[in-house]
Every structure is written in C-alpha cells, then in structure tokens.
Design a protein around this motif. Structure first.
Motif, PDB file in Angstrom:
ATOM      1  N   GLN A 122      -3.986   4.257   1.635  1.00 30.60           N
ATOM      2  CA  GLN A 122      -2.973   3.910   2.634  1.00 30.60           C
ATOM      3  C   GLN A 122      -1.986   2.925   2.028  1.00 30.60           C
ATOM      4  OE1 GLN A 122      -4.951   1.434   5.808  1.00 30.60           O
ATOM      5  NE2 GLN A 122      -6.737   1.804   4.497  1.00 30.60           N
ATOM      6  N   GLU A 123      -0.777   2.922   2.561  1.00 31.83           N
ATOM      7  CA  GLU A 123       0.238   1.997   2.076  1.00 31.83           C
ATOM      8  C   GLU A 123       0.006   0.608   2.643  1.00 31.83           C
ATOM      9  OE1 GLU A 123       4.140   3.400   2.869  1.00 31.83           O
ATOM     10  OE2 GLU A 123       3.938   5.217   1.658  1.00 31.83           O
ATOM     11  N   LEU A 124       0.557  -0.382   1.937  1.00 30.82           N
ATOM     12  CA  LEU A 124       0.521  -1.740   2.467  1.00 30.82           C
ATOM     13  C   LEU A 124       1.450  -1.836   3.675  1.00 30.82           C
ATOM     14  CD1 LEU A 124       0.702  -4.074  -0.661  1.00 30.82           C
ATOM     15  CD2 LEU A 124      -1.308  -3.302   0.574  1.00 30.82           C
ATOM     16  N   TYR A 125       1.051  -2.646   4.638  1.00 30.47           N
ATOM     17  CA  TYR A 125       1.905  -2.885   5.791  1.00 30.47           C
ATOM     18  C   TYR A 125       2.461  -4.306   5.715  1.00 30.47           C
ATOM     19  CZ  TYR A 125       0.247   1.570   7.459  1.00 30.47           C
ATOM     20  OH  TYR A 125      -0.027   2.907   7.575  1.00 30.47           O
ATOM     21  N   SER A 126       3.015  -4.794   6.794  1.00 27.66           N
ATOM     22  CA  SER A 126       3.719  -6.070   6.758  1.00 27.66           C
ATOM     23  C   SER A 126       2.786  -7.247   6.506  1.00 27.66           C
ATOM     24  CB  SER A 126       4.456  -6.292   8.081  1.00 27.66           C
ATOM     25  OG  SER A 126       3.526  -6.555   9.113  1.00 27.66           O
ATOM     26  N   LYS A 127       3.378  -8.351   6.053  1.00 30.63           N
ATOM     27  CA  LYS A 127       2.619  -9.583   5.841  1.00 30.63           C
ATOM     28  C   LYS A 127       2.025 -10.072   7.144  1.00 30.63           C
ATOM     29  CE  LYS A 127       5.442 -11.059   1.885  1.00 30.63           C
ATOM     30  NZ  LYS A 127       6.353  -9.907   1.878  1.00 30.63           N
ATOM     31  N   LYS A 128       2.729  -9.880   8.243  1.00 30.46           N
ATOM     32  CA  LYS A 128       2.223 -10.339   9.530  1.00 30.46           C
ATOM     33  C   LYS A 128       0.983  -9.549   9.946  1.00 30.46           C
ATOM     34  CE  LYS A 128       6.381 -12.346  11.559  1.00 30.46           C
ATOM     35  NZ  LYS A 128       7.236 -12.403  12.764  1.00 30.46           N
ATOM     36  N   ALA A 129       0.966  -8.260   9.647  1.00 27.99           N
ATOM     37  CA  ALA A 129      -0.195  -7.448   9.991  1.00 27.99           C
ATOM     38  C   ALA A 129      -1.423  -7.918   9.228  1.00 27.99           C
ATOM     39  CB  ALA A 129       0.085  -5.975   9.694  1.00 27.99           C
ATOM     40  N   LEU A 130      -1.265  -8.142   7.914  1.00 27.61           N
ATOM     41  CA  LEU A 130      -2.392  -8.610   7.113  1.00 27.61           C
ATOM     42  C   LEU A 130      -2.804 -10.011   7.527  1.00 27.61           C
ATOM     43  CD1 LEU A 130      -1.496  -7.304   3.553  1.00 27.61           C
ATOM     44  CD2 LEU A 130      -3.316  -6.515   5.046  1.00 27.61           C
ATOM     45  N   ARG A 131      -1.820 -10.855   7.847  1.00 24.58           N
ATOM     46  CA  ARG A 131      -2.117 -12.222   8.274  1.00 24.58           C
ATOM     47  C   ARG A 131      -2.990 -12.210   9.533  1.00 24.58           C
ATOM     48  NH1 ARG A 131      -0.242 -17.603   8.785  1.00 24.58           N
ATOM     49  NH2 ARG A 131      -1.637 -18.475  10.357  1.00 24.58           N
ATOM     50  N   THR A 132      -2.741 -11.268  10.436  1.00 23.74           N
ATOM     51  CA  THR A 132      -3.534 -11.161  11.653  1.00 23.74           C
ATOM     52  C   THR A 132      -5.000 -10.866  11.319  1.00 23.74           C
ATOM     53  OG1 THR A 132      -1.607 -10.355  12.858  1.00 23.74           O
ATOM     54  CG2 THR A 132      -3.751  -9.946  13.855  1.00 23.74           C
ATOM     55  N   VAL A 133      -5.223 -10.016  10.324  1.00 25.77           N
ATOM     56  CA  VAL A 133      -6.591  -9.710   9.906  1.00 25.77           C
ATOM     57  C   VAL A 133      -7.277 -10.967   9.384  1.00 25.77           C
ATOM     58  CG1 VAL A 133      -8.002  -8.362   8.312  1.00 25.77           C
ATOM     59  CG2 VAL A 133      -6.011  -7.318   9.381  1.00 25.77           C
ATOM     60  N   TYR A 134      -6.579 -11.787   8.590  1.00 22.01           N
ATOM     61  CA  TYR A 134      -7.182 -13.008   8.058  1.00 22.01           C
ATOM     62  C   TYR A 134      -7.400 -14.057   9.140  1.00 22.01           C
ATOM     63  CZ  TYR A 134      -6.723 -11.212   3.369  1.00 22.01           C
ATOM     64  OH  TYR A 134      -6.866 -10.442   2.240  1.00 22.01           O
ATOM     65  N   ASP A 135      -6.523 -14.100  10.145  1.00 19.35           N
ATOM     66  CA  ASP A 135      -6.768 -14.976  11.294  1.00 19.35           C
ATOM     67  C   ASP A 135      -8.107 -14.633  11.936  1.00 19.35           C
ATOM     68  OD1 ASP A 135      -4.571 -16.608  11.212  1.00 19.35           O
ATOM     69  OD2 ASP A 135      -3.365 -15.416  12.584  1.00 19.35           O
ATOM     70  N   LEU A 142       7.311   2.771  10.956  1.00 21.98           N
ATOM     71  CA  LEU A 142       5.888   2.643  10.681  1.00 21.98           C
ATOM     72  C   LEU A 142       5.159   1.885  11.783  1.00 21.98           C
ATOM     73  CD1 LEU A 142       5.880   1.810   6.866  1.00 21.98           C
ATOM     74  CD2 LEU A 142       5.355   3.985   7.953  1.00 21.98           C
ATOM     75  N   ALA A 143       5.817   1.663  12.923  1.00 21.85           N
ATOM     76  CA  ALA A 143       5.198   0.859  13.991  1.00 21.85           C
ATOM     77  C   ALA A 143       3.865   1.452  14.425  1.00 21.85           C
ATOM     78  CB  ALA A 143       6.153   0.755  15.180  1.00 21.85           C
ATOM     79  N   LYS A 144       3.839   2.760  14.647  1.00 22.46           N
ATOM     80  CA  LYS A 144       2.596   3.389  15.104  1.00 22.46           C
ATOM     81  C   LYS A 144       1.510   3.257  14.046  1.00 22.46           C
ATOM     82  CE  LYS A 144       0.583   7.785  16.490  1.00 22.46           C
ATOM     83  NZ  LYS A 144       0.825   9.205  16.830  1.00 22.46           N
ATOM     84  N   GLU A 145       1.859   3.524  12.771  1.00 23.59           N
ATOM     85  CA  GLU A 145       0.871   3.430  11.704  1.00 23.59           C
ATOM     86  C   GLU A 145       0.339   2.010  11.562  1.00 23.59           C
ATOM     87  OE1 GLU A 145       3.625   5.026  11.608  1.00 23.59           O
ATOM     88  OE2 GLU A 145       3.231   7.074  10.947  1.00 23.59           O
TER      89      GLU A 145
END
Length: 389
Positions: free
Chosen positions: A69-82, A291-294
C-alpha cells in the motif's frame, strides 16, 4: 512511490518512540517503596513498554501493515502513533506527544539520509527490533511476536533488488523532505545545522561491495582497461570491513538505528524558521482529496488490528512529561504552530453540499468487522469514530 515502504516507516518510528519513552520513564523512576501513588516506578516502566510493544506487534495489525500500500498523510500516521502511545497506563498531553513525534521523525530521517546503501535501511530496522527485544526479555509471549515480525521482514524484503530498495529510500526521503526540526542531541554533535538541516559526513566506511573513491578507470569498446586517473576526493573514507547480517540473529555492523538515548541527557526540539515557513504546506488542501476514502479505510484497518488494552479497574493513567518542567510543556503547547497540531485529522468537507455528501458516504463505509460497535451512531468526528473501535 514504493508500496513496500509503510512497514519500514512504522517499525523504525515505533522503535524511536520506545527509545524515547524508555529514557524518560527511567529519568522519572522512583523506587517502589518510596513512590507516591502518582509517581513512576520500574514496574510501571516495564508495564508501559510491554503494553505498547504487545500492541505494536499484534499479529492482525502486522498483517494489515505488511499489505502492499502507498504511504498516506503524516496526520494519518500520527493518529496511529497517538493510539499506540496510549495503549498502556501512560498518558501524554498534546505538547509532549508533539515533541515525541518530532524526535521520532527527525531521528529516523537522519538514519535514512546516512544509510551507506539503500538496502541498509533494512539493517536500521533490524537494529530497532534488536533493541526492542532487549526491552521485553522477561516476556516470552511478546518476544515471540517481535520474532514473527522479524521473520516477516526477512521474507518480504530479503529478496528485493537494489533498485527496489532505492525506491523505498526515495519514498521515505520524500515523506520527510519538509521536516527540519532542530534536536539538541544532533545540534550538540554537530550533525545538524541551526536551520534544522542535517550535515552529511565525508568520512567513514564506504558501502559494502564498493571501493574507496579516488580512482577513475577507462575502458575501450572491447571492455579492456586502457587508462587510470587518480583524483583527490577530500574525505577520509575506509573500506567496509564486512556486511551486516540480515538474519534473525547476527552482527548488524551498521550502528544507525541503535539507541542514542542510552546515555541519559536532555533532548529538546525547536522549530526552525524554515519549518515554520513550510508548516502551512501541511494543511490539508481545500481541493477534494481523491485518496480520502483509502486513507479512512487505511486508518480503519490499522486501528481495528491494534488491540489496545485499557487500564483495568479504577486505576488512572499515569502522566508522562517529555519536557523538563510542566511550565515548559505548557509554553510549548501555546507556541506550537496551529498547522502542526495533529489532534484531529482535518479533511475539508464544508466547501459545498456535494463534498459533505461524499464524506458522509465514505464514513458510512468506515467499519471494522472484527469488533462490533457499542453504538450505531458513527459521529461526525473521525477520531470519535476511532474511539468506538
């Protein structure tokens, strides 16, 4: 863009997060027989690390992570680390979480920049996992989870070509390219300039399988060497003694990715002028994101696989401060640029009725089948939806 980059990005950033948390928890440790109810002990430190590592290496989570899968936004990944950082009794406020994420990203960016060859980013990952295993020596079940991820890395990345690793490295550098946050350790060691940019060395071992620069060979059309020209390269290079091990156990040789916080010293972060100017670029564009849905589905899958353990019983979460004092933490929260706040994922959907309807439709598809919801109300806020998982 490489579709094999996400696992390496997540595991290395997660490794850096564990280094930082371990260092701060050790710094705030108090002997159990002298600690008050709201103070950290060695037992609490181990419990926090065990809970986070167990969540981070959950099998279902890893299965989702390793899907191409492609990388998504920094905010999306940041949410996972939160979500990951709060998978235990530990609690971080927004300013401390911001600082934690800044330290994580700048450390791994430095490691990617200094990799002698693209494939060595895998050795950096192995160094992080080797250190993580040291944290959980007394927990065989969690240790087995990490070993399973080790084997998965070897299976997936062991056969990739040099060109594929070059694409992975380029994808990582593209992800980090606008981040220029000054870190005190890097500034003191003179590997980072005052503007937040890293200084690349002109000395040390060259990549494995290559020669020290200084000689140009010329060949004729038959492939026979006909001339040699020597030149002065201006550095102090040496030949690599041996290649690092890409096996489950072994000498990695490369030191990038090892714990730089093993020596207890304070670490500060500062936004450089360049980063402040570039901060506005991190805002989500008002143009509808194709890419919002993805991205929503990506978060849904990862959060669904991340089985967090809530503190049992009436025990409150322990607060961890990554700043020297509470006053510094409060000041950092007040001065941090609003654009760099990752408390919510902001997807612009208020520009017109059509966009609102599209986001509503996408949110309607945002569901996890493994875990039934307590309520049928999906809510208007993405993070609120995640809390229901």
């Amino acid at each position: 863009m490489s579709v094999r980059t996400l696992p390496l990005l997540f595991l290395n950033l997660g490794g850096e997060m564990l280094y930082i948390l371990d260092q701060r928890l050790r710094a705030q440790n108090i002997p159990a027989d002298k600690a008050r109810k709201d103070e950290w002990t060695e037992v609490d430190r181990k419990r926090v690390l065990n809970d986070i590592i167990s969540t981070m290496f959950n099998r279902k989570f890893m299965e989702e992570l390793f899907k191409p899968q492609e990388l998504y936004s920094k905010k999306a990944l940041r949410t996972v680390y939160d979500r990951l950082a709060h998978a235990s009794i530990m609690r971080l406020n927004q300013a401390s979480m911001d600082k934690l994420y800044d330290l994580m990203t700048m450390a791994f960016k430095y490691q990617v920049l200094l990799c002698p060859r693209p494939k060595d980013v895998l050795l950096v990952t192995f160094n992080h996992l080797d250190a993580i295993k040291e944290f959980i020596q007394d927990s065989p079940t969690i240790l087995n989870q990490v070993d399973e991820t080790f084997r998965l890395l070897i299976d997936v990345y062991g056969s990739l070509s040099a060109g594929e690793f070059q694409l992975i490295r380029q994808t990582l550098l593209t992800f980090f390219q606008d981040l220029h946050i000054r870190v005190s350790i890097f500034l003191k060691d003179k590997v980072q300039n005052s503007n937040g940019r890293f200084v690349l060395p002109i000395s040390g071992p060259v990549p494995w399988g290559t020669e020290v620069p200084g000689l140009i060979r010329m060949f004729n059309k038959k492939g026979k060497e006909v001339k040699r020209i020597q030149f002065h390269h201006g550095g102090n290079y040496t030949t690599a003694s041996k290649e690092g091990s890409f096996e489950l156990y072994g000498d990695r040789v490369l030191k990038l990715g090892t714990n730089m916080y093993s020596v207890n010293r304070p670490v500060e972060t500062h936004m450089s002028g360049t980063s402040k100017n570039l901060a506005s670029r991190t805002e989500e564009s008002i143009t509808p994101n194709p890419l919002a849905k993805e991205e929503l589905n990506f978060l849904a899958r990862l959060m669904g696989g991340m089985e967090c353990k809530n503190p049992s019983g009436p025990e409150p979460g322990f607060r961890l401060n990554l700043f020297t004092t509470d006053e510094e933490e409060e000041q950092a929260a007040l001065t941090r640029p609003e654009e760099l706040s990752y408390e919510v994922i902001n997807i612009q959907a208020t520009q017109d009725q059509q966009r609102r309807e599209e986001l509503t439709r996408i949110m309607g598809e945002f569901e996890i089948t493994e875990q039934p919801r307590q309520s049928t109300n999906k809510g208007d806020d993405l993070l609120a939806m995640m809390d229901e998982l």
